[in-house]
Scaffold this motif. Structure first.
Motif, PDB file in Angstrom:
ATOM      1  N   ARG B  31      24.366  22.247  24.330  1.00  0.00           N
ATOM      2  CA  ARG B  31      23.904  22.069  25.701  1.00  0.00           C
ATOM      3  C   ARG B  31      22.843  20.959  25.766  1.00  0.00           C
ATOM      4  O   ARG B  31      22.900  20.096  26.622  1.00  0.00           O
ATOM      5  CB  ARG B  31      23.329  23.372  26.237  1.00  0.00           C
ATOM      6  N   SER B  32      21.854  21.015  24.884  1.00  0.00           N
ATOM      7  CA  SER B  32      20.818  19.986  24.899  1.00  0.00           C
ATOM      8  C   SER B  32      20.104  19.975  23.552  1.00  0.00           C
ATOM      9  O   SER B  32      20.229  20.917  22.764  1.00  0.00           O
ATOM     10  CB  SER B  32      19.807  20.244  26.015  1.00  0.00           C
ATOM     11  N   LEU B  34      16.223  19.286  21.856  1.00  0.00           N
ATOM     12  CA  LEU B  34      14.813  19.210  22.213  1.00  0.00           C
ATOM     13  C   LEU B  34      13.982  18.809  21.001  1.00  0.00           C
ATOM     14  O   LEU B  34      14.300  19.161  19.869  1.00  0.00           O
ATOM     15  CB  LEU B  34      14.311  20.556  22.738  1.00  0.00           C
ATOM     16  N   MET B  48      13.567  16.515  26.100  1.00  0.00           N
ATOM     17  CA  MET B  48      14.858  17.166  26.131  1.00  0.00           C
ATOM     18  C   MET B  48      15.926  16.104  26.368  1.00  0.00           C
ATOM     19  O   MET B  48      15.772  15.271  27.265  1.00  0.00           O
ATOM     20  CB  MET B  48      14.931  18.208  27.238  1.00  0.00           C
ATOM     21  N   THR B  50      20.110  15.386  26.900  1.00  0.00           N
ATOM     22  CA  THR B  50      21.412  15.992  27.151  1.00  0.00           C
ATOM     23  C   THR B  50      22.537  14.973  27.131  1.00  0.00           C
ATOM     24  O   THR B  50      23.688  15.326  26.897  1.00  0.00           O
ATOM     25  CB  THR B  50      21.432  16.703  28.515  1.00  0.00           C
ATOM     26  N   GLN B  92      19.877  23.479  21.827  1.00  0.00           N
ATOM     27  CA  GLN B  92      20.202  24.621  22.676  1.00  0.00           C
ATOM     28  C   GLN B  92      21.707  24.724  22.810  1.00  0.00           C
ATOM     29  O   GLN B  92      22.388  23.731  23.086  1.00  0.00           O
ATOM     30  CB  GLN B  92      19.575  24.518  24.053  1.00  0.00           C
ATOM     31  N   GLY B  95      24.614  31.225  23.452  1.00  0.00           N
ATOM     32  CA  GLY B  95      24.560  32.345  22.513  1.00  0.00           C
ATOM     33  C   GLY B  95      25.522  33.445  22.895  1.00  0.00           C
ATOM     34  O   GLY B  95      25.481  34.529  22.369  1.00  0.00           O
ATOM     35  N   TYR B 100      21.438  31.231  26.520  1.00  0.00           N
ATOM     36  CA  TYR B 100      21.273  30.030  25.719  1.00  0.00           C
ATOM     37  C   TYR B 100      20.166  30.254  24.711  1.00  0.00           C
ATOM     38  O   TYR B 100      19.123  30.778  25.050  1.00  0.00           O
ATOM     39  CB  TYR B 100      20.951  28.844  26.610  1.00  0.00           C
ATOM     40  N   LYS B 101      20.404  29.856  23.491  1.00  0.00           N
ATOM     41  CA  LYS B 101      19.364  30.018  22.495  1.00  0.00           C
ATOM     42  C   LYS B 101      19.145  28.701  21.771  1.00  0.00           C
ATOM     43  O   LYS B 101      19.959  27.791  21.818  1.00  0.00           O
ATOM     44  CB  LYS B 101      19.728  31.112  21.504  1.00  0.00           C
ATOM     45  N   LEU B 102      17.992  28.606  21.147  1.00  0.00           N
ATOM     46  CA  LEU B 102      17.629  27.418  20.386  1.00  0.00           C
ATOM     47  C   LEU B 102      17.822  27.675  18.907  1.00  0.00           C
ATOM     48  O   LEU B 102      17.429  28.719  18.402  1.00  0.00           O
ATOM     49  CB  LEU B 102      16.169  27.046  20.630  1.00  0.00           C
ATOM     50  N   PHE B 104      16.545  25.879  15.504  1.00  0.00           N
ATOM     51  CA  PHE B 104      15.576  24.873  15.066  1.00  0.00           C
ATOM     52  C   PHE B 104      15.939  24.304  13.707  1.00  0.00           C
ATOM     53  O   PHE B 104      16.487  25.001  12.848  1.00  0.00           O
ATOM     54  CB  PHE B 104      14.180  25.503  14.956  1.00  0.00           C
TER      55      PHE B 104
END
Lengths: 115, 114
Positions: B31-32, B34, B48, B50, B92, B95, B100-102, B104
């Protein structure tokens, strides 16, 4: 300004103790997250919640549980603390992605030491 | 398995140098992407991204995303000692459902010496 607070900055517990880490956000965010951060491993997602009473497992949920009884508060629970749970715990919150642009706001962290 | 890989893991430069930090990813339902800066406490949001090829700038920092090659870079020009920090890249992705989850990366530790 968004504010995310965590109940303790430093915590020392003994193996087997039940540990509660509290996180509160004051911006009416729907989504809340718990991460742990360890040297060489980065931030890893433990659990997240997208609504009151809703929760989803992240990447490393084993040994943890969570509670979200109110929108502003997300608690991380270690039912029986173990030494490998010594870590820095970070809480974060965000609005719905379409609103916030997916930005997560982090709390200051809780450094937990389990002896 | 979702992966976000940052390189280098650590970097030491002198004030005034330009640095490039790398982030590559393999995730489902991107999705994106960051970028965060983490000093002593909580990570703070930088950018961010995209869309591919559109550079985001903030002062001496800039970042760009390549969705075809699945990577992003963060550039810092004319570095200062205050740029010393861990730089975190996160992706992102869905999920499940509308959640939506990040994910890392491990971060790049940047040290800028006077």
């Amino acid at each position: 300004d968004v504010k995310v607070t965590q109940s303790s900055r430093y915590l020392v517990k003994r193996t087997g103790e039940k540990v509660f880490l509290e996180c509160v956000q004051d911006m009416d965010h729907e989504n809340m997250f718990w991460y742990r951060q360890d040297p060489g491993l980065g931030l890893r997602l433990i659990y997240f919640s997208y609504d009151v009473k809703m929760k989803e497992k992240g990447d490393i949920p084993e040994g943890y549980s969570v509670s979200r009884e109110k929108k502003e508060r997300f608690s991380l629970i270690l039912e029986s603390a173990s030494t490998n749970q010594t870590s820095m715990y970070l809480c974060a919150s965000s609005l719905e992605p379409e609103v916030s642009g997916e930005t997560q706001y982090f709390g200051p962290g809780t450094r937990l030491l389990v002896l | 398995e979702d992966k976000v890989v940052q390189s280098p893991l650590s970097l030491v430069v002198h004030e005034g140098d330009t640095v490039t930090l790398n982030c590559s990813y393999e995730v489902t339902n991107f999705r994106s992407l960051l970028w965060y800066k983490q000093e002593k406490k909580a990570p703070t949001f930088l950018f961010m991204l995209t869309s591919s090829g559109i550079e985001k700038k903030s002062g001496r920092l800039s970042s760009i995303l390549d969705k075809k090659e699945l990577f992003s870079i963060l550039n810092i020009t004319a570095t200062q000692t205050g740029d010393s920090a861990i730089y975190l890249c996160a992706v992102q992705h869905s999920g499940g459902g509308s959640n939506y989850k990040l994910t890392f990366g491990k971060g790049t530790l940047l040290t800028v010496n006077p």
